[in-house]
Design a protein around this motif. Sequence first.
Motif, PDB file in Angstrom:
ATOM      1  N   MET A  11       0.847  -1.171   0.000  1.00 21.98           N
ATOM      2  CA  MET A  11       0.000   0.000   0.000  1.00 21.98           C
ATOM      3  C   MET A  11       0.897   1.240   0.000  1.00 21.98           C
ATOM      4  N   THR A  12       0.532   2.217  -0.785  1.00 21.37           N
ATOM      5  CA  THR A  12       1.308   3.440  -0.891  1.00 21.37           C
ATOM      6  C   THR A  12       0.778   4.500   0.087  1.00 21.37           C
ATOM      7  N   TYR A  13       1.541   5.567   0.229  1.00 21.18           N
ATOM      8  CA  TYR A  13       1.096   6.681   1.065  1.00 21.18           C
ATOM      9  C   TYR A  13      -0.226   7.249   0.552  1.00 21.18           C
ATOM     10  N   GLU A  14      -0.351   7.366  -0.755  1.00 24.41           N
ATOM     11  CA  GLU A  14      -1.585   7.912  -1.332  1.00 24.41           C
ATOM     12  C   GLU A  14      -2.786   7.035  -0.977  1.00 24.41           C
ATOM     13  N   GLU A  15      -2.591   5.730  -0.953  1.00 20.18           N
ATOM     14  CA  GLU A  15      -3.680   4.822  -0.576  1.00 20.18           C
ATOM     15  C   GLU A  15      -4.016   4.948   0.907  1.00 20.18           C
ATOM     16  N   VAL A  16      -2.994   5.096   1.745  1.00 20.71           N
ATOM     17  CA  VAL A  16      -3.232   5.327   3.176  1.00 20.71           C
ATOM     18  C   VAL A  16      -4.000   6.629   3.343  1.00 20.71           C
ATOM     19  N   ARG A  17      -3.570   7.652   2.653  1.00 20.77           N
ATOM     20  CA  ARG A  17      -4.236   8.959   2.721  1.00 20.77           C
ATOM     21  C   ARG A  17      -5.693   8.852   2.290  1.00 20.77           C
ATOM     22  N   ALA A  18      -5.963   8.088   1.237  1.00 23.99           N
ATOM     23  CA  ALA A  18      -7.343   7.904   0.764  1.00 23.99           C
ATOM     24  C   ALA A  18      -8.190   7.199   1.821  1.00 23.99           C
ATOM     25  N   GLU A  19      -7.609   6.221   2.514  1.00 24.92           N
ATOM     26  CA  GLU A  19      -8.333   5.527   3.591  1.00 24.92           C
ATOM     27  C   GLU A  19      -8.688   6.495   4.718  1.00 24.92           C
ATOM     28  N   VAL A  20      -7.717   7.325   5.088  1.00 20.55           N
ATOM     29  CA  VAL A  20      -7.947   8.310   6.157  1.00 20.55           C
ATOM     30  C   VAL A  20      -9.015   9.303   5.720  1.00 20.55           C
ATOM     31  N   ARG A  21      -8.911   9.805   4.503  1.00 15.05           N
ATOM     32  CA  ARG A  21      -9.875  10.782   3.999  1.00 15.05           C
ATOM     33  C   ARG A  21     -11.283  10.198   3.899  1.00 15.05           C
ATOM     34  N   GLY A  22     -11.397   8.915   3.595  1.00 13.07           N
ATOM     35  CA  GLY A  22     -12.698   8.277   3.447  1.00 13.07           C
ATOM     36  C   GLY A  22     -13.373   7.914   4.762  1.00 13.07           C
ATOM     37  N   ALA A  23     -12.662   8.042   5.852  1.00 14.90           N
ATOM     38  CA  ALA A  23     -13.207   7.669   7.166  1.00 14.90           C
ATOM     39  C   ALA A  23     -13.888   8.855   7.831  1.00 14.90           C
ATOM     40  N   ASN A  24     -14.874   8.552   8.667  1.00 16.11           N
ATOM     41  CA  ASN A  24     -15.499   9.591   9.494  1.00 16.11           C
ATOM     42  C   ASN A  24     -14.611   9.924  10.682  1.00 16.11           C
ATOM     43  N   LEU A  57       7.090  -5.956  12.896  1.00 16.73           N
ATOM     44  CA  LEU A  57       5.895  -6.672  13.358  1.00 16.73           C
ATOM     45  C   LEU A  57       4.620  -6.148  12.686  1.00 16.73           C
ATOM     46  N   PRO A  58       4.517  -6.293  11.360  1.00 13.36           N
ATOM     47  CA  PRO A  58       3.346  -5.740  10.670  1.00 13.36           C
ATOM     48  C   PRO A  58       2.140  -6.693  10.582  1.00 13.36           C
ATOM     49  N   GLN A  59       2.289  -7.906  11.086  1.00  8.95           N
ATOM     50  CA  GLN A  59       1.245  -8.911  10.910  1.00  8.95           C
ATOM     51  C   GLN A  59      -0.076  -8.487  11.569  1.00  8.95           C
ATOM     52  N   LEU A  60      -1.171  -8.888  10.921  1.00  7.96           N
ATOM     53  CA  LEU A  60      -2.513  -8.657  11.458  1.00  7.96           C
ATOM     54  C   LEU A  60      -3.095  -9.976  11.931  1.00  7.96           C
ATOM     55  N   SER A  61      -3.956  -9.924  12.917  1.00  5.11           N
ATOM     56  CA  SER A  61      -4.620 -11.145  13.367  1.00  5.11           C
ATOM     57  C   SER A  61      -5.617 -11.588  12.293  1.00  5.11           C
ATOM     58  N   ALA A  62      -5.882 -12.877  12.253  1.00  5.09           N
ATOM     59  CA  ALA A  62      -6.766 -13.435  11.233  1.00  5.09           C
ATOM     60  C   ALA A  62      -8.165 -12.827  11.292  1.00  5.09           C
ATOM     61  N   GLU A  63      -8.614 -12.451  12.476  1.00  7.12           N
ATOM     62  CA  GLU A  63      -9.968 -11.929  12.653  1.00  7.12           C
ATOM     63  C   GLU A  63     -10.197 -10.589  11.950  1.00  7.12           C
ATOM     64  N   ILE A  64      -9.148  -9.812  11.734  1.00  6.48           N
ATOM     65  CA  ILE A  64      -9.315  -8.502  11.100  1.00  6.48           C
ATOM     66  C   ILE A  64      -8.570  -8.385   9.777  1.00  6.48           C
ATOM     67  N   ALA A  65      -7.923  -9.452   9.351  1.00  3.99           N
ATOM     68  CA  ALA A  65      -7.053  -9.401   8.170  1.00  3.99           C
ATOM     69  C   ALA A  65      -7.778  -8.940   6.911  1.00  3.99           C
ATOM     70  N   GLU A  66      -9.031  -9.303   6.749  1.00  6.07           N
ATOM     71  CA  GLU A  66      -9.737  -8.921   5.519  1.00  6.07           C
ATOM     72  C   GLU A  66     -10.097  -7.436   5.485  1.00  6.07           C
ATOM     73  N   ARG A  67     -10.092  -6.773   6.629  1.00  4.68           N
ATOM     74  CA  ARG A  67     -10.364  -5.339   6.675  1.00  4.68           C
ATOM     75  C   ARG A  67      -9.112  -4.542   7.021  1.00  4.68           C
ATOM     76  N   GLY A  68      -7.981  -5.223   6.948  1.00  3.18           N
ATOM     77  CA  GLY A  68      -6.745  -4.563   7.342  1.00  3.18           C
ATOM     78  C   GLY A  68      -5.653  -4.642   6.302  1.00  3.18           C
ATOM     79  N   VAL A  69      -4.668  -3.804   6.505  1.00  2.00           N
ATOM     80  CA  VAL A  69      -3.492  -3.763   5.644  1.00  2.00           C
ATOM     81  C   VAL A  69      -2.277  -3.689   6.548  1.00  2.00           C
ATOM     82  N   SER A  70      -1.271  -4.492   6.234  1.00  2.00           N
ATOM     83  CA  SER A  70      -0.020  -4.394   6.986  1.00  2.00           C
ATOM     84  C   SER A  70       1.070  -3.913   6.039  1.00  2.00           C
TER      85      SER A  70
END
Length: 164
Positions: free
Chosen positions: A1-14, A132-145
């Motif tokens: 994931m790039t910085y621009e994609e992180v920025r888009a995620e932040v901008r899209g959140a309430n 240590l970027p790993q995500l737990s399996a329970e949130i992996a589909e909604r997460g990015v490491s």
Amino acid sequence: MTYEEVRAEVRGANLVLVGLGEALSGAGNIFYEALSGLLSNKDYFIVSLSDNRAALESAGLDAERLTVPLSEGEDRKSWERYLHWLSFTLNQRLCILELGAGFAHPEIIRFPFEKTCYFNQKSRYIRIHERLPQLSAEIAERGVSIQEDPAVFLSLSAVCRPDV
């Protein structure tokens, strides 16, 4: 994931929940300025493991939206403000941005943030950590490491793209 994609995620959140871990103890002002730019015009709260309050405030981040639970002299009010803010995140588009939080104090950022993501089905989790970027399996589909140093990831983006 790039910085621009992180920025888009932040901008899209309430709402944006930010965890600053122990890996950021030596982060420079460019990092804090980049974080401030990323959070501008957003409803956010920051939980930090190191007392970097002065650097955060100097970068323009609101002291009322910050808690440093391990800091000596930290009052209970900031933690209560955090819990109050957190209580309004359920069923909201929440971006959880965890930067450099490892296992020194996982009970403050890492595990509670994962739990928040697990229960809020509208949330997105972004974990940036060099080792240590790993995500737990329970949130992996909604997460990015992202396996990078979070200070470098944000700082380089701010230097390379100061308009962002």
